[in-house]
Design an enzyme around this catalytic site. Sequence first.
Site, PDB file in Angstrom:
ATOM      1  CB  CYS A 177       0.263  -2.074  -1.843  1.00  0.00           C
ATOM      2  SG  CYS A 177       1.443  -3.297  -1.273  1.00  0.00           S
ATOM      3  CG  ASP A 215       7.286 -19.671   0.532  1.00  0.00           C
ATOM      4  OD1 ASP A 215       6.898 -18.505   0.739  1.00  0.00           O
ATOM      5  OD2 ASP A 215       7.241 -20.215  -0.594  1.00  0.00           O
ATOM      6  NE  ARG A 264       4.774  -7.545  -6.798  1.00  0.00           N
ATOM      7  CZ  ARG A 264       4.556  -8.074  -5.593  1.00  0.00           C
ATOM      8  NH1 ARG A 264       3.556  -8.924  -5.428  1.00  0.00           N
ATOM      9  NH2 ARG A 264       5.301  -7.759  -4.571  1.00  0.00           N
ATOM     10  CE  LYS A 312       8.643   1.694  -2.072  1.00  0.00           C
ATOM     11  NZ  LYS A 312       7.971   2.061  -0.837  1.00  0.00           N
ATOM     12  CE  LYS A 369      -2.699  -2.940   3.464  1.00  0.00           C
ATOM     13  NZ  LYS A 369      -1.276  -2.742   3.588  1.00  0.00           N
ATOM     14  CD  GLU A 409       1.957  -5.069   4.666  1.00  0.00           C
ATOM     15  OE1 GLU A 409       2.734  -4.186   5.036  1.00  0.00           O
ATOM     16  OE2 GLU A 409       1.628  -5.258   3.475  1.00  0.00           O
ATOM     17  CG  PHE A 410      -0.375  -0.046   8.211  1.00  0.00           C
ATOM     18  CD1 PHE A 410      -1.432   0.324   7.398  1.00  0.00           C
ATOM     19  CD2 PHE A 410      -0.653  -0.636   9.434  1.00  0.00           C
ATOM     20  CE1 PHE A 410      -2.750   0.123   7.797  1.00  0.00           C
ATOM     21  CE2 PHE A 410      -1.958  -0.841   9.844  1.00  0.00           C
ATOM     22  CZ  PHE A 410      -3.019  -0.461   9.027  1.00  0.00           C
ATOM     23  CG  LEU A 411       5.582  -3.695   7.047  1.00  0.00           C
ATOM     24  CD1 LEU A 411       6.263  -5.055   6.939  1.00  0.00           C
ATOM     25  CD2 LEU A 411       6.082  -2.930   8.247  1.00  0.00           C
ATOM     26  CG  LEU A 463       1.015  16.408  -0.395  1.00  0.00           C
ATOM     27  CD1 LEU A 463       1.028  17.752   0.324  1.00  0.00           C
ATOM     28  CD2 LEU A 463      -0.238  16.293  -1.272  1.00  0.00           C
TER      29      LEU A 463
HETATM   30  C1  UGA Z   1       2.204   1.061   0.313  1.00  0.00           C
HETATM   31  C2  UGA Z   1       1.878   1.806   1.602  1.00  0.00           C
HETATM   32  O1  UGA Z   1       2.616   3.027   1.663  1.00  0.00           O
HETATM   33  C3  UGA Z   1       2.212   0.946   2.820  1.00  0.00           C
HETATM   34  O2  UGA Z   1       1.803   1.619   4.011  1.00  0.00           O
HETATM   35  C4  UGA Z   1       1.455  -0.378   2.697  1.00  0.00           C
HETATM   36  O3  UGA Z   1       1.773  -1.248   3.767  1.00  0.00           O
HETATM   37  C5  UGA Z   1       1.834  -1.049   1.411  1.00  0.00           C
HETATM   38  O4  UGA Z   1       1.509  -0.195   0.314  1.00  0.00           O
HETATM   39  C6  UGA Z   1       1.058  -2.337   1.334  1.00  0.00           C
HETATM   40  O5  UGA Z   1      -0.183  -2.299   1.303  1.00  0.00           O
HETATM   41  O6  UGA Z   1       1.667  -3.416   1.442  1.00  0.00           O
HETATM   42  P1  UGA Z   1       4.457   0.569  -1.088  1.00  0.00           P
HETATM   43  O7  UGA Z   1       3.565   0.004  -2.132  1.00  0.00           O
HETATM   44  O8  UGA Z   1       5.652  -0.184  -0.657  1.00  0.00           O
HETATM   45  O9  UGA Z   1       3.617   0.840   0.270  1.00  0.00           O
HETATM   46  O10 UGA Z   1       4.994   1.942  -1.641  1.00  0.00           O
HETATM   47  P2  UGA Z   1       4.811   3.504  -1.381  1.00  0.00           P
HETATM   48  O11 UGA Z   1       6.062   4.058  -0.841  1.00  0.00           O
HETATM   49  O12 UGA Z   1       3.586   3.776  -0.613  1.00  0.00           O
HETATM   50  O13 UGA Z   1       4.680   4.038  -2.879  1.00  0.00           O
HETATM   51  C7  UGA Z   1       3.644   3.605  -3.734  1.00  0.00           C
HETATM   52  C8  UGA Z   1       3.704   4.313  -5.062  1.00  0.00           C
HETATM   53  O14 UGA Z   1       3.305   5.676  -4.920  1.00  0.00           O
HETATM   54  C9  UGA Z   1       5.087   4.361  -5.722  1.00  0.00           C
HETATM   55  O15 UGA Z   1       4.966   4.102  -7.102  1.00  0.00           O
HETATM   56  C10 UGA Z   1       5.560   5.771  -5.474  1.00  0.00           C
HETATM   57  O16 UGA Z   1       6.462   6.209  -6.450  1.00  0.00           O
HETATM   58  C11 UGA Z   1       4.251   6.526  -5.541  1.00  0.00           C
HETATM   59  N1  UGA Z   1       4.277   7.796  -4.805  1.00  0.00           N
HETATM   60  C12 UGA Z   1       4.410   7.805  -3.447  1.00  0.00           C
HETATM   61  C13 UGA Z   1       4.131   8.989  -5.491  1.00  0.00           C
HETATM   62  O17 UGA Z   1       3.986   9.012  -6.730  1.00  0.00           O
HETATM   63  N2  UGA Z   1       4.131  10.162  -4.797  1.00  0.00           N
HETATM   64  C14 UGA Z   1       4.265  10.200  -3.444  1.00  0.00           C
HETATM   65  O18 UGA Z   1       4.249  11.305  -2.878  1.00  0.00           O
HETATM   66  C15 UGA Z   1       4.414   8.998  -2.757  1.00  0.00           C
END
Ligand code: UGA
Length: 424
Positions: free
Chosen positions: A254, A33, A321, A314, A198, A143-145, A244
């Site tokens: 993301c 880094d 962000r 979340k 992705k 990545e899909f984390l 949902l």
């Molecule tokens: C998301 C994807 O889920 C990952 O698979 C991906 O790797 C990642 O982006 C990335 O591209 O790095 P993340 O941003 O950590 O992951 O968060 P999520 O859990 O997907 O939630 C995203 C947003 O959607 C949050 O603000 C959450 O509150 C909202 N959300 C999620 C809802 O409003 N309703 C839902 O049913 C699910």
Amino acid sequence: MEREPIGVVGAGWVGLVTSACFAELGHEVWARDIVPEKVESLSRGEVPIHEPGLSELVRKNAERLHFTTEMPDVLSHAQLLFVCVDTPPTYSGDADLSRVEAVMRELGDSDEHALVMKSTVPVGTGRSVQRRRDSLGYVSNPEFLQEGSAVADFMNPDRVVVGANGGSEEYADRVAAMYAPLGGEIVRTDVASAEMIKLASNAFLATKISFINEIANVSEELGADVSEVARGMGLDNRIGPKFLQAGVGFGGSCFPKDVLALKQLAGNSGYHFQLLTAVVEVNELQKRRTIGKLQKHLGSLAGKEVALLGVAFKPDTDDIREATSLVLAGRLAGEGASVRAYDPVAGAKAEDMLAGARIADSALEAIDGADGVVLVTEWPEFRELDWTGEVKRRMRVPLVVDGRNFLDREELVEAGFTYEGIGR
Ligand code: UGA
């Protein structure tokens, strides 16, 4: 079995999780880094981000994890370089690839290394890198984390995508072999398709959220309950129950970025991606809808005290962000309300970002004397609050806008609260 040493470029959230998890699988990891303080604290075993299980993994595998600021350290120890640098959107909506470019410059004309691209990049990036440097190995490994469950997601992947073209297949075999112990299906494909998998996955999930949010908004008008609707829909195998959950809109580093990136890429290629335009617009409106719910009961918000519970985009992360809290704080200040916000971990980060809001040290402090509470992030501790006792006593007006349908509506209503959920 002998595990090959790897390099990781960029020890941010993706790079750190990747480093720690591959070290756990037995690889020597050379992670670089450019921020010296970060490298120093990581070398002491201190992890600068809040991600469940990550600190433990870093400490447990300290012997195999080598953090450095020097690229030559990495290049002399590893052939496969997992690129985990930021690719933020530019003002035009394109991705800023300057950090990827910098990595390529540092590689010089080495043809003994391969880039394994984990950073999210526009479809076509791999092809353009290879056009310029055809001797350089290149593998796309998106990545899909999810933040908050990244370590568990890494260790139990639904699938691992490994994209390569022509001369890089041998590197792709090695990357695929690294993930084999984890057991998820490995999708071998070409680079452009891997890049698209992705962006399309994130855009689809964001679409699912905007869709259910619109169903929620219509349900409010028509007397249906979106939680019931989502439960009934989600049992259809073709739809599935995840993503949902109606709420105050999606945020994070993301979804907003990747939806825009895909829309922009399509536009640059001459195709207007109408659906994604709507996904973004619905999300922006959803973030602001809460204001109307407060106004419905309080009238003008000028001079009113509003408490925001949750600042992070979340739970289980300190990441703010694109968080809905930022939009709400700004809008509430614009309406003349005074805002107090509380978050169990993201409070400090929010200090400078929440327009005019005061960061409270506890949920009860934020709620004290409030005319309304908005639950923005579904942190479990918010459910544990003594709503019908202490909370109610402290509020000037017992009004709750539950932005995540997270609280016990019946209990609150029975105790005399005015309860506004989402889509119910
Ligand atoms: C998301 C994807 O889920 C990952 O698979 C991906 O790797 C990642 O982006 C990335 O591209 O790095 P993340 O941003 O950590 O992951 O968060 P999520 O859990 O997907 O939630 C995203 C947003 O959607 C949050 O603000 C959450 O509150 C909202 N959300 C999620 C809802 O409003 N309703 C839902 O049913 C699910």
